[in-house]
Design a protein around this motif. Structure first.
Motif, short mmCIF file in Angstrom:
data_model
loop_
_atom_site.label_atom_id
_atom_site.label_comp_id
_atom_site.label_asym_id
_atom_site.label_seq_id
_atom_site.Cartn_x
_atom_site.Cartn_y
_atom_site.Cartn_z
N PRO A 6 35.65 31.21 37.23
CA PRO A 6 37.06 30.93 36.89
C PRO A 6 38.07 31.46 37.90
O PRO A 6 39.10 30.83 38.15
CB PRO A 6 37.23 31.62 35.53
CG PRO A 6 35.86 31.61 34.93
CD PRO A 6 34.92 31.79 36.08
N VAL A 7 37.79 32.62 38.51
CA VAL A 7 38.76 33.20 39.43
C VAL A 7 38.96 32.34 40.68
O VAL A 7 40.00 32.42 41.35
CB VAL A 7 38.34 34.65 39.81
CG1 VAL A 7 37.20 34.63 40.83
CG2 VAL A 7 39.52 35.44 40.34
N ASP A 9 39.70 29.35 40.87
CA ASP A 9 40.81 28.42 40.71
C ASP A 9 42.17 29.02 41.08
O ASP A 9 43.13 28.27 41.32
CB ASP A 9 40.87 27.93 39.25
CG ASP A 9 39.63 27.12 38.87
OD1 ASP A 9 38.99 26.56 39.79
OD2 ASP A 9 39.29 27.07 37.68
N ILE A 10 42.25 30.33 41.12
CA ILE A 10 43.57 30.94 41.40
C ILE A 10 43.60 31.67 42.74
O ILE A 10 44.60 32.32 43.06
CB ILE A 10 43.99 31.89 40.25
CG1 ILE A 10 42.93 32.97 39.99
CG2 ILE A 10 44.26 31.12 38.99
CD1 ILE A 10 42.99 34.18 40.85
N ALA A 28 42.45 38.81 35.05
CA ALA A 28 41.28 37.94 35.01
C ALA A 28 40.33 38.46 33.95
O ALA A 28 39.89 39.61 34.04
CB ALA A 28 40.60 37.89 36.37
N ALA A 32 35.21 36.58 34.98
CA ALA A 32 35.93 35.64 35.85
C ALA A 32 35.47 35.73 37.30
O ALA A 32 35.67 34.78 38.07
CB ALA A 32 37.44 35.90 35.76
N LYS A 34 36.36 38.32 39.53
CA LYS A 34 37.39 38.87 40.41
C LYS A 34 36.85 39.93 41.36
O LYS A 34 37.28 40.03 42.51
CB LYS A 34 38.55 39.44 39.59
CG LYS A 34 38.16 40.60 38.67
CD LYS A 34 39.34 41.03 37.82
CE LYS A 34 38.95 42.19 36.90
NZ LYS A 34 37.81 41.88 36.02
N THR A 174 47.32 34.83 36.93
CA THR A 174 46.42 34.89 35.78
C THR A 174 45.30 33.88 35.94
O THR A 174 45.55 32.70 36.24
CB THR A 174 47.18 34.61 34.47
OG1 THR A 174 48.23 35.58 34.35
CG2 THR A 174 46.26 34.71 33.27
N SER A 175 44.09 34.37 35.74
CA SER A 175 42.91 33.49 35.71
C SER A 175 42.54 33.28 34.25
O SER A 175 42.24 34.23 33.53
CB SER A 175 41.75 34.15 36.47
OG SER A 175 40.57 33.40 36.29
#
Length: 817
Positions: A6-7, A9-10, A28, A32, A34, A174-175
């Motif tokens: 997920p991380v 994406d940011i 996150a 995620a 990070k 924010t993730s």
């Protein structure tokens, strides 16, 4: 192909934010990615090294190893780490993962952080004391020395807005979402009162194992609970291998937990160490016992104790996320859904409840804490207590500025107490320091620190004489740490083990109280106790190295006996002779003693034969105050009482004289009463004190003269006799024999206002026979009845028909007349 997290994406937004502001906060959720993705993604835009802080050693090593694997490099090359006692870095290292205390040392030795382009605070939600200090120092470095230094705070569950505001309104990135969904299951109802945590946790683990697949991660508050739960689960969860994970384990054992099992299902029993950026392979189930262990420092007692509390909602979320790191998972919580709302939102910051002596030393070394930006400022009382301890250890001077000794203390990887001990005692104290910094290496042994040192120095000799088992891993870790610490020490001062411990704990030297129970008063003023029957129970003097933290009377968990000669050798310069003249409420008298003291300890006590008058007066005055506290008034009687009543009458009439109530009198008692107290020795002396002259001193000459004019002390009878006037009541009065007023045709009055006196008329035998405020009316009225009654009782005394025409007298008739 690399698994997308997920991380990812940011990452572009994060890079843009850092380029624009130089600071950012990244939220996150667990899983995620990070910790391993962010530092590598930022490498291409950061000039210089990236320093990333992790709260624990195992997390720092694991993060570095995963990033090295992802980049196909060796540890110590592009990616390195530095933790206490171990460093794997080189000139080629661009990303250095460190534990939080390492950053503080880097800043103190090089405030400009030369060659560093970015500092990342990972898992900042844990709010450790060193992380809070590290962020405050880094922000000051940015403002004062390095406006090009970039700062990134990363957290799974921390409320981002306050951190962003602290960092000059840094952007928040924010993730969203975890890698995989996690189903949460609660208990149908709260646990019954009295339930044992380990028993209930073991039952929930068996339920989770029956209804799920994949590895199981169980969160428990401490090593003791882990061991007891493991015993309850032994051979009762088929196909599972039970693996403990806690901070005191050695790295080899910790790393084994992080390795996958090919033939069995993992069942990891862990403390909060597993909440951080560790990925334990195959974990798909979390069982959360809902408890956390926290250190709480009491500045009043100077002691820290571990307390077990309920987790916060943030911690529960962090733990829940462990189940979704590698696949969809399930989280079992050992509490009901209804109970969840009562959990605190976040755990307390360590700075709010920790021993701040290390922080105080770092702040003194930095030069000033003025202007430092703390997310949570250190509590003033706890910080003051820490500074006073450091001053006692010689690390700070009287103005709380760091000394040369304090600089040397700060350079050691030890608590300031132990650093002071190591510097003062030399290399032999390295083992003592390592032991006191670690968990207990003996199992079930009595609280004698000397027993532990023997087990570490001479294991074979110890085993021949003692049956308490040695925890092998802990003992090996202590010896290894002692070897490392010995490099920081110089020489050998020839101090005994007890003297070494006393150097570290000057405020915890205990002197046994009188009586059979093993109880001690500590040099810092607190109390300590021990279970009867233990080997140290009879020690007159000891040093407490570990107590349970109870503020009233702490229980000794570890201590070492010390002789008075040993104590005098190292603290002879602190011994003070004190002349003490005090009031003893228990004995009801003044006790005058000459005492040699070390803090609150009285090592020698002699009679003080000739205390000066002012000391006697001060002690007697305290005795008088004690009498008042017990509900007894000031000992007014006789002339003093009459003077006080006259003064009260004058005050009620509006006269301007000093108030004479007990509180007002005692407020200035040192000035007017002390001269009268120099001969007082006992409670009986106090109660017989004549306060007439002291009260005149209190009122002052002018007020006494005015009282004498307005409210005379005496009335002069027709016979010339002076009778004290009683001003107690609505009307001043006198008592006198009736015959003394024969011939008086007007009613007696007093003072310039000619105030009528209340006459209490007495028989020749001194008994009351009449009270009147109208003497002429009495002579013409009631006197006849009195005369009739008194003539028979006192025939030798005159009872004329007309007393107005008779002469006053106090004499009886001659016999026979």
């Amino acid at each position: 192909m690399t698994l997308r997290l997920p991380v990812d994406d940011i990452l572009s937004d994060l890079k843009t934010a850092l380029r624009a502001a130089g600071r950012a906060v990244l939220q996150a959720p667990p899983g995620a990615g990070k910790t391993t993705r962010v530092p590598l993604a930022l490498l291409d835009q950061i000039a210089g090294r990236i320093i990333m802080l992790e709260p624990r050693r195992i997390a720092a090593r694991a993060a570095a190893e995963r990033m090295a694997e992802a980049t196909g490099s060796e540890i110590g090359g592009l990616i390195g780490y530095r933790i206490r006692g171990e460093a794997r870095v080189s000139a080629q290292t661009r990303v250095e993962v460190v534990t939080e205390g390492i950053l503080t040392r880097m800043i103190q030795s090089d405030p400009g952080l030369s060659g560093i382009g970015l500092v990342i605070f990972d898992e900042f939600h844990e709010r450790s004391l060193t992380a809070d200090l590290g962020l405050a120092l880094v922000l000051e470095v940015c403002e004062a020395l390095r406006d090009d230094l970039q700062v990134l705070v990363m957290s799974a569950t921390l409320e981002a807005a306050p951190v962003a505001a602290l960092m000059n309104d840094a952007p928040v990135i924010t993730s969203e979402g975890r890698a995989f969904p996690v189903e949460t299951r609660w208990l149908p109802r709260p646990l019954a009162t009295g339930s044992r945590l380990e028993t209930e946790t073991a039952a929930l683990v068996r339920q989770a194992a029956d209804g799920t697949e994949g590895g199981i991660l169980v969160f428990l508050p401490g090593e003791g609970e882990i061991r007891r739960t493991a015993a309850l689960l032994a051979d009762k969860v088929p196909g599972c291998v039970v693996q403990p994970l806690y901070g005191a384990m050695d790295f080899k054992a910790q790393r084994e937990v992080l390795q996958p099992l090919s033939t069995a299902r993992k069942l990891v029993l862990a403390t909060s160490i597993a909440e951080t950026s560790l990925t334990i392979p195959d974990i798909r189930v979390v069982v959360d016992a809902g408890r956390a262990r926290r250190a709480r420092f009491d500045p009043g007692s100077g002691m820290t104790r571990l307390v077990t509390t309920k987790v916060s909602r943030a911690e529960a979320t962090q733990r829940q996320g462990r189940a979704g790191r590698v696949a969809p998972g399930v989280c079992y919580r050992l509490w009901s859904k209804a109970e969840e709302g009562a959990l605190p939102a976040f755990p307390p910051a360590e700075i709010e409840s920790a021993d701040l002596s290390g922080l105080a030393l770092e702040l003194a070394l930095w030069g000033s804490d003025e202007g430092l930006k703390f997310l949570t400022p250190p509590p003033p009382a706890a910080l003051l207590a820490a500074r006073e301890l450091l001053r006692d250890l010689g690390g700070l001077d009287a103005e709380f500025r760091i000394t040369d000794h304090g600089r040397r203390m700060a350079a050691l990887p030890l608590h300031p107490r132990l650093a002071h001990m190591l510097l003062k005692a030399g290399r032999p104290a390295a083992l003592t320091a390592a032991l006191m910094a670690e968990r207990d290496p003996l199992i079930g042994a009595p609280p004698d620190l000397a027993l532990r040192l023997l087990a570490l120095r001479d294991p074979e000799g110890y085993r021949r004489r003692h049956s308490f088992a040695i925890h092998g891993d802990t003992a090996a870790r202590i010896r290894a740490e002692a070897k490392r610490l010995s490099r920081f020490a110089e020489g050998d001062q020839g101090l005994t083990e007890a003297q070494q411990v006393a150097l570290a704990y000057p405020d915890r030297i205990g002197l046994r109280r009188k009586g059979e129970a093993p109880r001690w008063v500590l040099s810092g003023g607190k109390g300590a106790a021990m279970a009867p029957g233990t080997p140290l129970a009879g020690a007159r003097l000891l040093v407490a190295s570990d107590l349970d933290g109870d503020a009233r009377e702490a229980m000794l968990r570890q201590a070492i006996a010390i002789s008075e000669a040993e104590l005098r050798e190292i603290y002879g310069d602190r011994l003070q002779w004190q002349d003490v003249c005090d009031w003893s409420r228990r004995e009801g008298r003044i006790l005058a003693r000459r005492r040699q003291s070390l803090g609150a300890l009285v090592l020698e006590d002699r009679i003080w034969a000739d205390p000066p008058p002012e000391a006697i007066a001060a002690a007697a005055l305290e005795g008088l105050r004690d009498e008042l506290r017990q509900g007894n008034g000031l000992p007014f009687s006789g002339a003093a009482l009459r003077l006080r009543r006259r003064a009260q009458a004058a005050l009620e009439a509006g006269e301007d004289i000093p108030p004479v109530d007990d509180d007002s009198l005692m407020a200035s008692a040192e000035e007017w009463l002390s001269p009268a107290l120099t001969r007082i020795r006992t409670r009986e002396d106090l109660r017989g004190l004549n306060l007439s002259e002291p009260l005149q001193l209190y009122l002052g000459y002018q007020a006494v003269q005015r009282l004498e004019a307005l409210y005379p002390s005496h009335f002069t009878t027709p016979l010339g006799r002076r009778i004290a006037i009683d001003y107690d009541g609505d009307q001043p009065g006198i008592e006198l024999r009736i015959q003394e007023l024969f011939g008086q045709t007007t009613h007696p009055v007093t003072g310039p206002a000619r105030t009528p006196l209340r006459l209490s008329l007495l028989s020749p035998g001194g008994k009351p026979i009449a009270v009147t405020s109208d003497l002429p009316g009495f002579w013409t009225g009631s006197y006849a009845d009195v005369r009739k009654d008194m003539r028979g009782r006192y025939p030798r005394h005159p009872w004329p028909e007309d007393p107005r025409a008779a002469d006053p007298t106090l004499r009886a008739k001659p016999r026979g007349t």
